[in-house]
Design an enzyme around this catalytic site. Sequence first.
Site, PDB file in Angstrom:
ATOM      1  N   LYS A 131       3.758  -6.149 -11.531  1.00 35.37           N
ATOM      2  CA  LYS A 131       2.367  -5.724 -11.344  1.00 35.37           C
ATOM      3  C   LYS A 131       1.768  -5.275 -12.674  1.00 35.37           C
ATOM      4  CE  LYS A 131       2.892  -3.842  -6.637  1.00 35.37           C
ATOM      5  NZ  LYS A 131       1.920  -4.702  -5.933  1.00 35.37           N
ATOM      6  N   ASP A 150       4.723   3.149  -1.410  1.00 36.46           N
ATOM      7  CA  ASP A 150       5.037   1.937  -0.656  1.00 36.46           C
ATOM      8  C   ASP A 150       6.076   2.189   0.444  1.00 36.46           C
ATOM      9  OD1 ASP A 150       4.176  -0.635  -0.349  1.00 36.46           O
ATOM     10  OD2 ASP A 150       5.588  -1.528  -1.772  1.00 36.46           O
ATOM     11  N   ARG A 155       7.248  -7.960   3.353  1.00 37.65           N
ATOM     12  CA  ARG A 155       7.480  -8.841   4.502  1.00 37.65           C
ATOM     13  C   ARG A 155       8.940  -9.248   4.595  1.00 37.65           C
ATOM     14  NH1 ARG A 155       3.171 -12.969   2.144  1.00 37.65           N
ATOM     15  NH2 ARG A 155       2.389 -10.968   1.408  1.00 37.65           N
TER      16      ARG A 155
HETATM   17  N1  BES Z   1       3.038  -2.926  -1.725  1.00 32.27           N
HETATM   18  C1  BES Z   1       2.214  -4.043  -1.995  1.00 32.27           C
HETATM   19  C2  BES Z   1       0.874  -3.979  -1.261  1.00 32.27           C
HETATM   20  C3  BES Z   1      -0.064  -2.896  -1.716  1.00 32.27           C
HETATM   21  C4  BES Z   1      -1.017  -3.154  -2.667  1.00 32.27           C
HETATM   22  C5  BES Z   1       0.012  -1.643  -1.160  1.00 32.27           C
HETATM   23  C6  BES Z   1      -1.879  -2.155  -3.077  1.00 32.27           C
HETATM   24  C7  BES Z   1      -0.852  -0.669  -1.565  1.00 32.27           C
HETATM   25  C8  BES Z   1      -1.798  -0.925  -2.524  1.00 32.27           C
HETATM   26  C9  BES Z   1       2.901  -5.329  -1.586  1.00 32.27           C
HETATM   27  O1  BES Z   1       4.276  -5.315  -1.703  1.00 32.27           O
HETATM   28  C10 BES Z   1       2.377  -6.388  -2.482  1.00 32.27           C
HETATM   29  O2  BES Z   1       2.600  -6.297  -3.651  1.00 32.27           O
HETATM   30  N2  BES Z   1       1.710  -7.389  -1.920  1.00 32.27           N
HETATM   31  C11 BES Z   1       1.152  -8.438  -2.699  1.00 32.27           C
HETATM   32  C12 BES Z   1       1.424  -9.747  -1.987  1.00 32.27           C
HETATM   33  C13 BES Z   1       1.062 -10.950  -2.808  1.00 32.27           C
HETATM   34  C14 BES Z   1       1.987 -11.085  -3.986  1.00 32.27           C
HETATM   35  C15 BES Z   1       1.144 -12.158  -1.927  1.00 32.27           C
HETATM   36  C16 BES Z   1      -0.346  -8.181  -2.824  1.00 32.27           C
HETATM   37  O3  BES Z   1      -0.952  -7.760  -1.857  1.00 32.27           O
HETATM   38  O4  BES Z   1      -0.873  -8.374  -3.918  1.00 32.27           O
HETATM   39 ZN    ZN Z   2       5.184  -3.486  -1.634  1.00 29.52          ZN
HETATM   40 MN    MN Z   3       4.867  -5.821  -3.702  1.00 30.09          MN
END
Ligand code: BES
Ligand code: ZN
Ligand code: MN
Length: 476
Positions: free
Chosen positions: A256, A267, A330
Amino acid sequence: MKLRLTKQLNKSDLTIIPLFAKKQPAEEFKVLGLQDFTGKANETHVVYSENLGRMMLLGLGENKNFNPASLRTAIQTAVSASKKFKTSSLQILLRDLRELQSPDAVEIISFAAVFASYSFNYYKQEKEKINLENIYLAVPRITKAMEKAIARGSMVASAANKARDLANHPANIATPAHLAQHAKLIADKYRLKLKVLDAKDIKKENMGLLLGVSRGSDEPPKFIVIEYLPKKSSNQNPIVLIGKGLTFDSGGISIKPAERMEEMKYDMCGGATVLGIIEAAAQLKLKTSLVGLIPSAENLLSGRATKPGDILTSMSGKTVEIINTDAEGRLILADAITYAKKHYQPKLILDYATLTGAIIIALGDELTGAFGNSEKYNQQLTKAAKATGEKLWLMPLPNEYQDQLKSQIADLKNTGDKGLGGAITASLFLLSFVDKTPWIHFDIAGTAWTVKSRPHMPAGASGWGVYHGIKFLENL
Ligand code: BES
Ligand code: ZN
Ligand code: MN
Protein backbone atom coordinates in the site's frame (compact mmCIF):
# COMPACT_ATOMS: atom_id res chain seq x y z
CA MET A 1 -18.65 4.31 35.55
CA LYS A 2 -22.05 3.54 37.03
CA LEU A 3 -25.39 4.23 35.45
CA ARG A 4 -28.50 4.44 37.62
CA LEU A 5 -32.10 5.53 37.65
CA THR A 6 -33.22 8.21 40.03
CA LYS A 7 -36.62 9.70 40.82
CA GLN A 8 -35.42 12.97 42.16
CA LEU A 9 -33.06 15.43 40.65
CA ASN A 10 -29.91 15.58 42.68
CA LYS A 11 -27.62 18.48 43.07
CA SER A 12 -25.18 17.35 40.42
CA ASP A 13 -22.13 18.69 38.63
CA LEU A 14 -24.10 18.78 35.42
CA THR A 15 -27.73 18.29 34.44
CA ILE A 16 -28.34 17.45 30.79
CA ILE A 17 -31.78 18.60 29.66
CA PRO A 18 -32.86 17.16 26.30
CA LEU A 19 -35.41 19.29 24.45
CA PHE A 20 -37.22 19.12 21.15
CA ALA A 21 -36.88 22.07 18.80
CA LYS A 22 -38.94 25.10 19.78
CA LYS A 23 -39.95 23.55 23.08
CA GLN A 24 -39.41 25.22 26.42
CA PRO A 25 -37.92 23.44 29.41
CA ALA A 26 -39.94 22.95 32.59
CA GLU A 27 -40.43 26.01 34.79
CA GLU A 28 -37.58 25.20 37.19
CA PHE A 29 -35.02 25.23 34.38
CA LYS A 30 -35.95 28.58 32.95
CA VAL A 31 -32.90 30.78 33.18
CA LEU A 32 -31.35 33.70 31.38
CA GLY A 33 -29.90 32.93 27.96
CA LEU A 34 -32.50 30.41 26.88
CA GLN A 35 -33.35 32.42 23.78
CA ASP A 36 -29.97 31.44 22.31
CA PHE A 37 -30.95 27.80 22.23
CA THR A 38 -33.02 26.54 19.29
CA GLY A 39 -33.15 22.81 20.01
CA LYS A 40 -31.88 21.71 16.64
CA ALA A 41 -30.45 18.21 16.65
CA ASN A 42 -27.25 17.83 18.74
CA GLU A 43 -27.06 21.47 19.74
CA THR A 44 -25.60 21.85 23.22
CA HIS A 45 -25.90 25.01 25.24
CA VAL A 46 -24.56 25.44 28.76
CA VAL A 47 -26.41 27.68 31.21
CA TYR A 48 -26.17 28.18 34.95
CA SER A 49 -28.75 28.76 37.64
CA GLU A 50 -28.46 29.52 41.34
CA ASN A 51 -30.18 26.42 42.63
CA LEU A 52 -29.37 23.77 39.98
CA GLY A 53 -25.89 24.87 39.01
CA ARG A 54 -24.55 23.83 35.64
CA MET A 55 -27.04 22.68 33.04
CA MET A 56 -26.62 21.63 29.45
CA LEU A 57 -29.56 22.04 27.12
CA LEU A 58 -29.46 19.36 24.46
CA GLY A 59 -31.29 19.68 21.16
CA LEU A 60 -33.22 16.66 19.94
CA GLY A 61 -34.39 18.34 16.73
CA GLU A 62 -37.95 18.32 15.46
CA ASN A 63 -40.15 15.84 17.26
CA LYS A 64 -41.32 14.36 13.94
CA ASN A 65 -37.74 13.42 12.99
CA PHE A 66 -37.00 11.81 16.34
CA ASN A 67 -35.79 8.19 16.22
CA PRO A 68 -33.40 5.88 18.10
CA ALA A 69 -30.45 6.88 15.93
CA SER A 70 -30.99 10.60 16.50
CA LEU A 71 -31.41 10.00 20.22
CA ARG A 72 -28.17 8.00 20.36
CA THR A 73 -26.24 10.72 18.52
CA ALA A 74 -27.63 13.47 20.75
CA ILE A 75 -26.79 11.68 24.01
CA GLN A 76 -23.30 10.79 22.79
CA THR A 77 -22.78 14.42 21.78
CA ALA A 78 -23.83 15.74 25.19
CA VAL A 79 -21.86 13.22 27.25
CA SER A 80 -18.79 13.81 25.07
CA ALA A 81 -19.18 17.59 25.47
CA SER A 82 -19.48 17.16 29.24
CA LYS A 83 -15.92 15.81 29.45
CA LYS A 84 -14.40 19.26 29.38
CA PHE A 85 -16.03 20.02 32.76
CA LYS A 86 -14.30 17.00 34.33
CA THR A 87 -17.40 16.26 36.36
CA SER A 88 -17.56 13.18 38.51
CA SER A 89 -21.31 12.86 38.14
CA LEU A 90 -24.00 14.02 35.79
CA GLN A 91 -27.69 13.44 35.38
CA ILE A 92 -29.82 13.29 32.28
CA LEU A 93 -33.38 14.55 32.63
CA LEU A 94 -35.78 12.05 31.09
CA ARG A 95 -38.56 13.09 33.45
CA ASP A 96 -40.19 15.70 31.24
CA LEU A 97 -40.28 13.88 27.90
CA ARG A 98 -42.36 10.74 27.52
CA GLU A 99 -40.43 9.85 24.35
CA LEU A 100 -37.37 9.21 26.51
CA GLN A 101 -39.00 6.89 29.01
CA SER A 102 -39.83 3.75 27.01
CA PRO A 103 -37.57 0.76 27.72
CA ASP A 104 -36.17 1.03 24.19
CA ALA A 105 -35.32 4.69 24.70
CA VAL A 106 -33.75 4.02 28.10
CA GLU A 107 -31.70 1.23 26.56
CA ILE A 108 -30.26 3.35 23.78
CA ILE A 109 -29.67 6.31 26.12
CA SER A 110 -27.75 3.99 28.43
CA PHE A 111 -25.81 2.59 25.51
CA ALA A 112 -24.95 6.07 24.28
CA ALA A 113 -23.89 7.31 27.72
CA VAL A 114 -21.51 4.43 28.33
CA PHE A 115 -20.27 4.48 24.74
CA ALA A 116 -19.48 8.20 24.99
CA SER A 117 -17.61 7.93 28.27
CA TYR A 118 -15.01 5.83 26.47
CA SER A 119 -11.48 7.08 26.11
CA PHE A 120 -8.36 5.34 24.86
CA ASN A 121 -5.74 6.09 27.40
CA TYR A 122 -2.98 3.50 27.49
CA TYR A 123 0.05 5.10 25.94
CA LYS A 124 0.41 8.65 27.20
CA GLN A 125 2.47 9.18 30.31
CA GLU A 126 0.25 12.10 31.17
CA LYS A 127 -3.09 10.35 31.50
CA GLU A 128 -6.17 12.24 30.49
CA LYS A 129 -8.23 12.02 33.65
CA ILE A 130 -11.77 10.87 33.15
CA ASN A 131 -13.51 11.53 36.42
CA LEU A 132 -17.01 10.58 35.37
CA GLU A 133 -18.13 8.05 37.96
CA ASN A 134 -21.90 8.28 38.04
CA ILE A 135 -24.56 8.97 35.46
CA TYR A 136 -28.13 9.26 36.71
CA LEU A 137 -31.17 9.03 34.50
CA ALA A 138 -33.88 11.08 36.15
CA VAL A 139 -37.29 9.51 35.51
CA PRO A 140 -40.77 10.15 36.95
CA ARG A 141 -41.01 6.58 38.21
CA ILE A 142 -38.68 3.62 38.21
CA THR A 143 -39.92 0.45 36.56
CA LYS A 144 -38.42 -3.05 36.27
CA ALA A 145 -38.38 -2.66 32.49
CA MET A 146 -36.32 0.50 32.79
CA GLU A 147 -33.86 -1.19 35.10
CA LYS A 148 -33.44 -4.02 32.64
CA ALA A 149 -32.99 -1.57 29.81
CA ILE A 150 -30.23 0.26 31.67
CA ALA A 151 -28.38 -2.98 32.33
CA ARG A 152 -28.75 -4.10 28.73
CA GLY A 153 -27.66 -0.81 27.18
CA SER A 154 -24.62 -0.48 29.37
CA MET A 155 -23.54 -4.11 28.95
CA VAL A 156 -23.64 -3.89 25.18
CA ALA A 157 -21.82 -0.56 25.23
CA SER A 158 -19.05 -1.92 27.46
CA ALA A 159 -18.60 -4.83 25.07
CA ALA A 160 -18.46 -2.37 22.16
CA ASN A 161 -15.92 -0.27 24.04
CA LYS A 162 -13.71 -3.31 24.53
CA ALA A 163 -13.90 -3.97 20.80
CA ARG A 164 -12.84 -0.35 20.25
CA ASP A 165 -9.90 -0.85 22.59
CA LEU A 166 -8.71 -3.91 20.68
CA ALA A 167 -8.79 -1.97 17.43
CA ASN A 168 -7.20 1.20 18.82
CA HIS A 169 -4.19 -0.68 20.19
CA PRO A 170 -1.30 -0.54 17.74
CA ALA A 171 -0.33 -3.59 15.75
CA ASN A 172 2.86 -4.23 17.73
CA ILE A 173 0.62 -4.85 20.76
CA ALA A 174 -2.58 -6.12 19.15
CA THR A 175 -1.07 -9.16 17.44
CA PRO A 176 -2.95 -12.35 16.58
CA ALA A 177 -1.74 -13.73 19.92
CA HIS A 178 -3.14 -10.66 21.70
CA LEU A 179 -6.54 -11.20 20.08
CA ALA A 180 -6.42 -14.82 21.21
CA GLN A 181 -5.52 -13.74 24.73
CA HIS A 182 -8.46 -11.38 24.82
CA ALA A 183 -10.71 -14.19 23.61
CA LYS A 184 -9.39 -16.25 26.52
CA LEU A 185 -10.34 -13.54 29.02
CA ILE A 186 -13.89 -13.61 27.70
CA ALA A 187 -14.00 -17.39 27.62
CA ASP A 188 -12.74 -17.67 31.20
CA LYS A 189 -15.12 -15.04 32.49
CA TYR A 190 -18.24 -16.58 30.96
CA ARG A 191 -17.07 -20.21 30.87
CA LEU A 192 -17.14 -20.50 27.14
CA LYS A 193 -15.32 -23.13 25.16
CA LEU A 194 -12.26 -21.72 23.43
CA LYS A 195 -9.88 -23.24 20.94
CA VAL A 196 -6.94 -21.35 19.49
CA LEU A 197 -5.41 -23.05 16.48
CA ASP A 198 -1.74 -22.21 15.96
CA ALA A 199 0.21 -22.45 12.70
CA LYS A 200 0.60 -26.23 13.03
CA ASP A 201 -3.13 -26.79 13.60
CA ILE A 202 -3.97 -24.40 10.81
CA LYS A 203 -1.79 -26.44 8.49
CA LYS A 204 -3.48 -29.62 9.67
CA GLU A 205 -6.84 -28.11 8.72
CA ASN A 206 -5.42 -27.32 5.26
CA MET A 207 -6.18 -23.62 5.53
CA GLY A 208 -3.84 -22.74 2.69
CA LEU A 209 -5.28 -19.26 2.23
CA LEU A 210 -4.76 -18.16 5.83
CA LEU A 211 -1.25 -19.62 5.75
CA GLY A 212 -0.52 -17.91 2.45
CA VAL A 213 -1.52 -14.52 3.87
CA SER A 214 0.55 -14.90 7.03
CA ARG A 215 3.70 -16.21 5.29
CA GLY A 216 5.35 -12.81 4.95
CA SER A 217 5.21 -12.05 8.68
CA ASP A 218 7.19 -13.33 11.64
CA GLU A 219 4.06 -12.96 13.75
CA PRO A 220 2.44 -16.41 13.81
CA PRO A 221 -1.20 -16.67 12.69
CA LYS A 222 -3.98 -17.81 14.99
CA PHE A 223 -7.41 -19.18 14.28
CA ILE A 224 -9.69 -18.44 17.21
CA VAL A 225 -12.76 -20.57 17.89
CA ILE A 226 -15.04 -19.45 20.72
CA GLU A 227 -18.37 -21.11 21.44
CA TYR A 228 -21.36 -19.70 23.26
CA LEU A 229 -23.79 -22.60 23.56
CA PRO A 230 -26.50 -21.81 26.14
CA LYS A 231 -28.37 -24.78 27.68
CA LYS A 232 -31.79 -23.53 26.66
CA SER A 233 -31.01 -22.54 23.12
CA SER A 234 -33.54 -21.71 20.43
CA ASN A 235 -31.36 -23.11 17.65
CA GLN A 236 -29.70 -26.48 17.34
CA ASN A 237 -27.38 -25.45 14.53
CA PRO A 238 -25.38 -22.46 15.70
CA ILE A 239 -25.13 -19.09 14.09
CA VAL A 240 -21.47 -18.69 13.17
CA LEU A 241 -19.93 -15.23 13.44
CA ILE A 242 -16.73 -14.76 11.47
CA GLY A 243 -14.51 -11.71 11.98
CA LYS A 244 -11.55 -10.61 9.89
CA GLY A 245 -8.65 -10.43 12.34
CA LEU A 246 -5.91 -8.97 10.15
CA THR A 247 -3.84 -7.21 12.79
CA PHE A 248 -1.88 -5.19 10.25
CA ASP A 249 -2.39 -4.88 6.52
CA SER A 250 0.63 -3.48 4.68
CA GLY A 251 -0.78 -4.91 1.47
CA GLY A 252 2.02 -7.47 1.30
CA ILE A 253 4.15 -7.52 -1.86
CA SER A 254 1.40 -5.46 -3.53
CA ILE A 255 2.31 -2.88 -0.91
CA LYS A 256 0.00 0.00 0.00
CA PRO A 257 1.05 3.66 -0.26
CA ALA A 258 2.72 5.00 2.90
CA GLU A 259 0.12 7.69 3.44
CA ARG A 260 -2.28 6.56 6.17
CA MET A 261 -0.91 3.06 6.20
CA GLU A 262 -0.78 3.37 9.99
CA GLU A 263 -4.56 3.09 10.03
CA MET A 264 -4.31 -0.47 8.79
CA LYS A 265 -3.96 -1.61 12.39
CA TYR A 266 -7.73 -1.52 12.41
CA ASP A 267 -8.00 -4.30 9.87
CA MET A 268 -8.93 -6.58 12.77
CA CYS A 269 -12.11 -4.68 13.66
CA GLY A 270 -14.26 -7.50 12.32
CA GLY A 271 -12.62 -9.88 14.79
CA ALA A 272 -13.06 -7.37 17.60
CA THR A 273 -16.74 -7.00 16.72
CA VAL A 274 -17.26 -10.74 16.86
CA LEU A 275 -15.63 -10.94 20.29
CA GLY A 276 -17.80 -8.01 21.39
CA ILE A 277 -20.99 -9.72 20.21
CA ILE A 278 -20.05 -12.99 21.89
CA GLU A 279 -19.22 -11.23 25.15
CA ALA A 280 -22.44 -9.21 25.15
CA ALA A 281 -24.48 -12.29 24.24
CA ALA A 282 -22.98 -14.23 27.14
CA GLN A 283 -23.59 -11.37 29.53
CA LEU A 284 -27.17 -10.91 28.37
CA LYS A 285 -27.72 -14.68 28.44
CA LEU A 286 -29.04 -14.67 24.90
CA LYS A 287 -30.86 -17.87 23.98
CA THR A 288 -29.04 -18.29 20.70
CA SER A 289 -26.16 -20.69 20.10
CA LEU A 290 -23.24 -18.78 18.66
CA VAL A 291 -19.79 -19.70 17.46
CA GLY A 292 -17.16 -17.04 16.85
CA LEU A 293 -14.39 -17.74 14.34
CA ILE A 294 -11.52 -15.30 13.94
CA PRO A 295 -8.83 -15.98 11.38
CA SER A 296 -5.99 -13.74 12.48
CA ALA A 297 -2.71 -12.87 10.79
CA GLU A 298 -0.49 -10.02 9.73
CA ASN A 299 -0.13 -9.14 6.03
CA LEU A 300 3.53 -8.17 5.62
CA LEU A 301 6.24 -8.70 3.08
CA SER A 302 9.46 -10.62 3.33
CA GLY A 303 11.48 -13.14 1.37
CA ARG A 304 8.88 -15.73 2.26
CA ALA A 305 5.81 -13.69 1.43
CA THR A 306 3.17 -14.82 -1.03
CA LYS A 307 3.70 -13.17 -4.42
CA PRO A 308 1.30 -12.01 -7.11
CA GLY A 309 0.83 -14.95 -9.45
CA ASP A 310 1.19 -17.55 -6.69
CA ILE A 311 -1.55 -20.14 -6.47
CA LEU A 312 -2.85 -21.15 -3.03
CA THR A 313 -5.08 -24.09 -2.20
CA SER A 314 -7.92 -23.26 0.17
CA MET A 315 -9.30 -25.49 2.90
CA SER A 316 -12.24 -26.21 0.58
CA GLY A 317 -9.91 -27.53 -2.11
CA LYS A 318 -10.59 -24.61 -4.46
CA THR A 319 -7.39 -23.09 -5.81
CA VAL A 320 -6.89 -19.32 -5.89
CA GLU A 321 -4.55 -17.37 -8.11
CA ILE A 322 -3.26 -14.38 -6.16
CA ILE A 323 -3.42 -11.32 -8.40
CA ASN A 324 -3.00 -8.78 -5.63
CA THR A 325 -1.64 -9.69 -2.19
CA ASP A 326 -3.58 -6.74 -0.76
CA ALA A 327 -6.84 -8.59 -1.35
CA GLU A 328 -6.05 -10.78 1.67
CA GLY A 329 -9.19 -10.37 3.76
CA ARG A 330 -11.37 -12.47 1.47
CA LEU A 331 -8.72 -15.20 1.58
CA ILE A 332 -8.65 -15.64 5.33
CA LEU A 333 -12.45 -15.33 5.50
CA ALA A 334 -12.86 -18.01 2.83
CA ASP A 335 -10.99 -20.56 4.94
CA ALA A 336 -13.01 -19.56 8.00
CA ILE A 337 -16.24 -20.06 6.03
CA THR A 338 -15.10 -23.54 5.02
CA TYR A 339 -14.15 -24.30 8.61
CA ALA A 340 -17.60 -23.18 9.75
CA LYS A 341 -19.35 -25.40 7.24
CA LYS A 342 -17.18 -28.42 8.01
CA HIS A 343 -17.39 -28.26 11.80
CA TYR A 344 -20.76 -26.65 12.57
CA GLN A 345 -23.41 -26.90 9.83
CA PRO A 346 -24.34 -23.29 10.59
CA LYS A 347 -27.92 -22.13 10.53
CA LEU A 348 -26.54 -18.80 9.40
CA ILE A 349 -23.12 -17.27 8.88
CA LEU A 350 -22.50 -13.60 9.67
CA ASP A 351 -19.14 -12.20 8.74
CA TYR A 352 -17.71 -8.84 9.74
CA ALA A 353 -14.74 -7.48 7.83
CA THR A 354 -12.95 -4.28 6.89
CA LEU A 355 -12.84 -5.79 3.45
CA THR A 356 -12.64 -3.14 0.73
CA GLY A 357 -11.75 0.46 0.06
CA ALA A 358 -14.47 0.28 -2.58
CA ILE A 359 -17.25 0.15 0.03
CA ILE A 360 -15.96 3.44 1.48
CA ILE A 361 -16.23 5.03 -1.96
CA ALA A 362 -19.71 3.58 -2.43
CA LEU A 363 -21.23 4.31 1.00
CA GLY A 364 -18.88 6.58 2.95
CA ASP A 365 -18.22 6.21 6.65
CA GLU A 366 -21.78 6.16 8.03
CA LEU A 367 -23.18 3.10 6.28
CA THR A 368 -21.96 -0.47 6.39
CA GLY A 369 -22.40 -2.46 3.19
CA ALA A 370 -24.40 -5.62 3.84
CA PHE A 371 -24.45 -8.50 1.37
CA GLY A 372 -26.65 -11.54 1.89
CA ASN A 373 -27.81 -14.59 -0.01
CA SER A 374 -31.00 -15.11 1.99
CA GLU A 375 -34.06 -12.96 1.46
CA LYS A 376 -35.41 -13.95 4.87
CA TYR A 377 -32.37 -12.75 6.83
CA ASN A 378 -31.74 -9.73 4.61
CA GLN A 379 -35.12 -8.40 5.64
CA GLN A 380 -34.13 -8.39 9.31
CA LEU A 381 -31.13 -6.14 8.77
CA THR A 382 -32.72 -2.71 8.60
CA LYS A 383 -34.89 -3.27 11.64
CA ALA A 384 -31.83 -3.78 13.83
CA ALA A 385 -30.10 -0.83 12.14
CA LYS A 386 -33.02 1.46 12.94
CA ALA A 387 -33.14 0.33 16.56
CA THR A 388 -29.43 0.85 17.20
CA GLY A 389 -28.40 3.70 14.94
CA GLU A 390 -25.78 1.43 13.32
CA LYS A 391 -26.75 2.08 9.73
CA LEU A 392 -26.26 -0.10 6.71
CA TRP A 393 -27.25 -0.46 3.10
CA LEU A 394 -28.21 -3.74 1.48
CA MET A 395 -25.95 -4.35 -1.51
CA PRO A 396 -26.52 -6.62 -4.52
CA LEU A 397 -24.76 -9.86 -5.43
CA PRO A 398 -25.21 -9.95 -9.21
CA ASN A 399 -24.28 -13.26 -10.82
CA GLU A 400 -22.89 -11.50 -13.86
CA TYR A 401 -19.88 -10.23 -11.95
CA GLN A 402 -18.70 -13.74 -10.99
CA ASP A 403 -16.90 -13.79 -14.35
CA GLN A 404 -14.50 -11.15 -13.07
CA LEU A 405 -13.12 -13.76 -10.68
CA LYS A 406 -12.37 -16.40 -13.33
CA SER A 407 -8.73 -17.40 -13.58
CA GLN A 408 -7.01 -18.95 -16.60
CA ILE A 409 -5.11 -21.46 -14.53
CA ALA A 410 -6.83 -21.78 -11.13
CA ASP A 411 -10.41 -22.10 -9.88
CA LEU A 412 -10.61 -18.43 -8.91
CA LYS A 413 -8.55 -15.28 -8.77
CA ASN A 414 -8.59 -13.11 -5.70
CA THR A 415 -9.51 -9.79 -7.37
CA GLY A 416 -12.00 -8.58 -9.93
CA ASP A 417 -11.49 -5.89 -12.56
CA LYS A 418 -10.10 -2.65 -11.20
CA GLY A 419 -12.75 -0.05 -10.48
CA LEU A 420 -15.72 -2.27 -11.28
CA GLY A 421 -17.69 -2.85 -8.09
CA GLY A 422 -14.82 -3.96 -5.87
CA ALA A 423 -16.95 -4.41 -2.77
CA ILE A 424 -19.32 -6.61 -4.77
CA THR A 425 -16.66 -8.82 -6.34
CA ALA A 426 -15.04 -9.28 -2.92
CA SER A 427 -18.43 -10.48 -1.64
CA LEU A 428 -18.92 -12.77 -4.64
CA PHE A 429 -15.54 -14.29 -3.87
CA LEU A 430 -16.83 -15.12 -0.38
CA LEU A 431 -20.13 -16.37 -1.77
CA SER A 432 -18.37 -18.96 -3.88
CA PHE A 433 -17.17 -20.55 -0.61
CA VAL A 434 -20.45 -20.01 1.26
CA ASP A 435 -22.60 -21.47 -1.51
CA LYS A 436 -26.11 -22.30 -0.17
CA THR A 437 -25.62 -21.68 3.54
CA PRO A 438 -27.60 -18.59 4.62
CA TRP A 439 -25.05 -15.82 5.02
CA ILE A 440 -24.66 -12.09 5.53
CA HIS A 441 -21.41 -10.27 4.98
CA PHE A 442 -20.85 -6.87 6.58
CA ASP A 443 -18.18 -4.74 4.90
CA ILE A 444 -17.28 -2.36 7.74
CA ALA A 445 -14.21 -0.77 6.14
CA GLY A 446 -15.92 2.64 6.24
CA THR A 447 -17.83 2.40 9.51
CA ALA A 448 -15.41 0.62 11.83
CA TRP A 449 -13.07 3.57 11.95
CA THR A 450 -13.60 7.32 12.22
CA VAL A 451 -10.83 9.37 10.65
CA LYS A 452 -11.90 12.76 12.00
CA SER A 453 -13.26 13.34 15.47
CA ARG A 454 -16.93 14.24 15.42
CA PRO A 455 -18.94 15.68 18.30
CA HIS A 456 -20.63 12.34 18.96
CA MET A 457 -17.69 10.09 18.10
CA PRO A 458 -13.96 10.52 18.67
CA ALA A 459 -11.47 9.56 15.98
CA GLY A 460 -10.57 5.89 16.03
CA ALA A 461 -12.45 2.64 16.34
CA SER A 462 -16.25 2.83 16.47
CA GLY A 463 -17.23 -0.67 17.56
CA TRP A 464 -19.68 -0.84 14.66
CA GLY A 465 -21.66 -4.04 14.73
CA VAL A 466 -21.66 -5.04 18.37
CA TYR A 467 -24.99 -3.33 19.08
CA HIS A 468 -26.43 -4.09 15.66
CA GLY A 469 -25.40 -7.73 15.92
CA ILE A 470 -27.01 -8.20 19.32
CA LYS A 471 -30.27 -6.59 18.17
CA PHE A 472 -30.28 -8.60 14.98
CA LEU A 473 -29.80 -11.86 16.90
CA GLU A 474 -32.47 -10.97 19.45
CA ASN A 475 -34.97 -10.18 16.72
CA LEU A 476 -34.58 -13.55 15.02
N1 BES B 1 -8.06 -3.91 4.52
C1 BES B 1 -8.23 -3.52 3.18
C2 BES B 1 -9.53 -2.73 2.95
C3 BES B 1 -9.58 -1.37 3.59
C4 BES B 1 -9.22 -0.25 2.89
C5 BES B 1 -10.02 -1.24 4.89
C6 BES B 1 -9.27 0.99 3.49
C7 BES B 1 -10.09 0.00 5.46
C8 BES B 1 -9.71 1.11 4.76
C9 BES B 1 -8.26 -4.72 2.26
O1 BES B 1 -7.49 -5.79 2.68
C10 BES B 1 -7.74 -4.26 0.95
O2 BES B 1 -6.61 -3.88 0.90
N2 BES B 1 -8.56 -4.33 -0.09
C11 BES B 1 -8.16 -3.89 -1.38
C12 BES B 1 -8.65 -4.90 -2.40
C13 BES B 1 -8.12 -4.66 -3.78
C14 BES B 1 -6.64 -4.93 -3.83
C15 BES B 1 -8.85 -5.56 -4.72
C16 BES B 1 -8.77 -2.52 -1.63
O3 BES B 1 -9.91 -2.31 -1.25
O4 BES B 1 -8.08 -1.66 -2.16
ZN1 ZN C 1 -7.10 -5.91 4.68
MN1 MN D 1 -5.46 -5.54 2.03
